[in-house]
Design an enzyme around this catalytic site. Structure first.
Site, PDB file in Angstrom:
ATOM      1  N   ASP A 295       0.847  -1.194   0.000  1.00 36.72           N
ATOM      2  CA  ASP A 295       0.000   0.000   0.000  1.00 36.72           C
ATOM      3  C   ASP A 295       0.881   1.244   0.000  1.00 36.72           C
ATOM      4  O   ASP A 295       2.014   1.222   0.501  1.00 36.72           O
ATOM      5  CB  ASP A 295      -0.911   0.030   1.238  1.00 36.72           C
ATOM      6  CG  ASP A 295      -1.776  -1.213   1.348  1.00 36.72           C
ATOM      7  OD1 ASP A 295      -2.568  -1.445   0.428  1.00 36.72           O
ATOM      8  OD2 ASP A 295      -1.637  -1.940   2.346  1.00 36.72           O
TER       9      ASP A 295
ATOM     10  N   ASP B 176       0.586   5.150   1.320  1.00 42.28           N
ATOM     11  CA  ASP B 176      -0.191   6.081   2.135  1.00 42.28           C
ATOM     12  C   ASP B 176       0.400   7.480   2.016  1.00 42.28           C
ATOM     13  O   ASP B 176       1.621   7.655   1.942  1.00 42.28           O
ATOM     14  CB  ASP B 176      -0.196   5.650   3.601  1.00 42.28           C
ATOM     15  CG  ASP B 176      -0.880   4.302   3.799  1.00 42.28           C
ATOM     16  OD1 ASP B 176      -1.790   3.985   3.009  1.00 42.28           O
ATOM     17  OD2 ASP B 176      -0.503   3.568   4.732  1.00 42.28           O
TER      18      ASP B 176
ATOM     19  N   ASP C 156       4.650   4.434  15.608  1.00 45.89           N
ATOM     20  CA  ASP C 156       5.075   3.337  16.472  1.00 45.89           C
ATOM     21  C   ASP C 156       6.588   3.192  16.566  1.00 45.89           C
ATOM     22  O   ASP C 156       7.159   3.220  17.652  1.00 45.89           O
ATOM     23  CB  ASP C 156       4.484   2.011  15.967  1.00 45.89           C
ATOM     24  CG  ASP C 156       2.971   2.029  15.963  1.00 45.89           C
ATOM     25  OD1 ASP C 156       2.403   2.770  16.777  1.00 45.89           O
ATOM     26  OD2 ASP C 156       2.364   1.315  15.153  1.00 45.89           O
TER      27      ASP C 156
END
Length: 431
Positions: A58, A60, A134
């Site tokens: 993906d 983003d 994170d």
């Protein structure tokens, strides 16, 4: 470590990301935002994967444009999310690029009750957006304005050194959102990097907090562990840190046996090979292959009568055991029932393996192909050759023998003329 406030900027000539390896639709989104005067960055795992020479699943995008502004720029977009609004920009074939606005808080961090879900105080700067993430290797941005890399968190150094490190204080991060610990394990397994010592010790300290998380979130993150092609290393790290036994406490007794532990890891390696070959694997087959090494420990075959007589009781035992394992994680009923059927069929396939021929009642079942596939994968994980089976390709068709039609004479009328009008008797002379 203290995070730098001033970002490190790596110009185009000093990194390996070319526009030729970026998804064309992602480039369209980046360029349109840039031409409308907004900051537009590629963010997250796609930048990390491009720097590692991998193909991202993906792409983003993050921007300083607010969600409604993104919606006005892209008429082929739709806003989603309740607390933090995101835009999905759609392209042909159902494909979409996710566009988020820079924000200062993670979606799952606790905030004051006065914070309104869609208020502007949830938005932030690029630096705040990087610091809320994170791990450092996921905090690198690609700037479409000058094709440079923007690093607020030291991700470039950790990527070079092969380290998975929490951004900021790991104790604070894991208390705010314990699911981050699963992601640390997954990224360490996917990249082959080592977990930084402070992050590792904090993970072991707070791993029990996973019990406090939403079951649906834990389920989704765990399924990603199985589907990412690095399930064996993920499970090994989960066993090492005790995370697996927090999620599945009943696995502790059977995994004390080193032979079963090796079989378990081999099963996960078999699953990784399927993903490497890009073979389709259903959710129920993921679950069945994950649970198969524990089947005989909790559902011993010798407790049930052999043959068809013991199959219903065995199936019920498997269903109850599987419900106890998967029930707390909000798996769909279909997934649980389908996985239970696949596991229960293993008993039939094992008993019929000595005969080598499968009955039609078994092969007619809609889940037969997956059950046989599970049987073969489990044998491979044990280092055995799967039993060769055969079965009739089609049912015999029985046809009734056609009876020849019987011709009956018409009954003669008693005492009357039985000749129809215009007919003559065989004994009459011709006219």
């Amino acid at each position: 470590m203290d995070q730098p406030v001033t970002p490190r900027i790596l110009p185009r000539q000093e990194h390996s990301i070319s526009r030729n390896i970026i998804d064309p639709d992602a480039l369209k989104v980046l360029y349109r935002l840039h031409h409308h005067g907004f900051i537009a960055y590629l963010v997250g795992g796609c930048v990390r994967d491009l720097l590692l020479g991998k193909r991202p699943k993906d792409f983003d995008v993050a921007t300083d444009a607010h969600p409604r502004q993104v919606r006005e720029i892209f008429r082929n977009s739709r806003l989603i999310g309740r607390r933090f609004r995101l835009a999905h920009v759609y392209f042909p074939g159902g494909k979409y690029i996710e566009v988020s606005t820079f924000r200062r808080h993670s979606e799952f961090e606790e905030e004051g009750e006065e914070a309104h879900p869609h208020s502007d105080n949830t938005f932030g700067t690029p630096a705040e957006d990087a610091l809320r993430r994170d791990i450092t290797i996921n905090g690198i941005f690609y700037n479409i304005a000058d094709f440079s890399l923007v690093d607020y968190v030291g991700g470039l150094e950790d990527l070079r050194d092969g380290i998975v490190r929490s951004i900021g204080d790991p104790n604070e991060k894991f208390i705010q959102d314990p699911v981050r610990m699963i992601r640390v394990i997954r990224h360490a397994a996917r990249t082959g990097f080592r977990i930084e010592e402070k992050t590792y010790l904090s993970l072991i300290t707070h791993v029990e907090r996973l019990r406090l998380c939403s079951p649906a979130r834990v389920r989704d993150e765990f399924l990603r562990e199985l589907r990412d092609g690095s399930a064996k290393e993920s499970i090994r790290l989960m066993v090492e840190t005790g995370m697996l036994f927090v999620l599945f406490p009943s696995f502790l007794p059977p995994l004390e046996d080193e032979k079963r532990k090796g079989y378990f890891l081999n099963s996960m390696e078999t699953l990784d090979q399927l993903h490497l070959l890009e073979e389709p694997v259903s959710e129920e087959l993921h679950l069945a292959l994950f649970l198969h090494p524990f089947l005989e420990f909790y559902c011993p075959l010798d407790e049930f009568p052999a043959g068809r007589k013991g199959q219903p009781d065995f199936h019920q035992k498997v269903r109850e055991w599987l419900m106890g394992i998967l029930g707390p994680f909000s798996f769909t009923r279909h997934s649980r029932e389908a996985a239970a059927h696949l596991l229960a069929h293993q008993r039939s396939l094992r008993e019929l393996g000595s005969h080598g021929r499968l009955p039609l009642r078994l092969i007619r079942r809609p889940d037969f192909a997956q059950a046989l596939r599970l049987f073969q994968l489990a044998a491979k994980a044990r280092g055995e050759e799967p039993s060769p089976f055969s079965w009739p390709r089609e049912e015999k068709r029985f046809r009734r023998r056609k009876r020849r039609p019987r011709f009956r004479k018409k009954p003669r009328k008693p005492g009357g003329d039985n000749l129809a009008a215009g007919e003559s008797s065989p004994g009459d002379p011709p006219l």
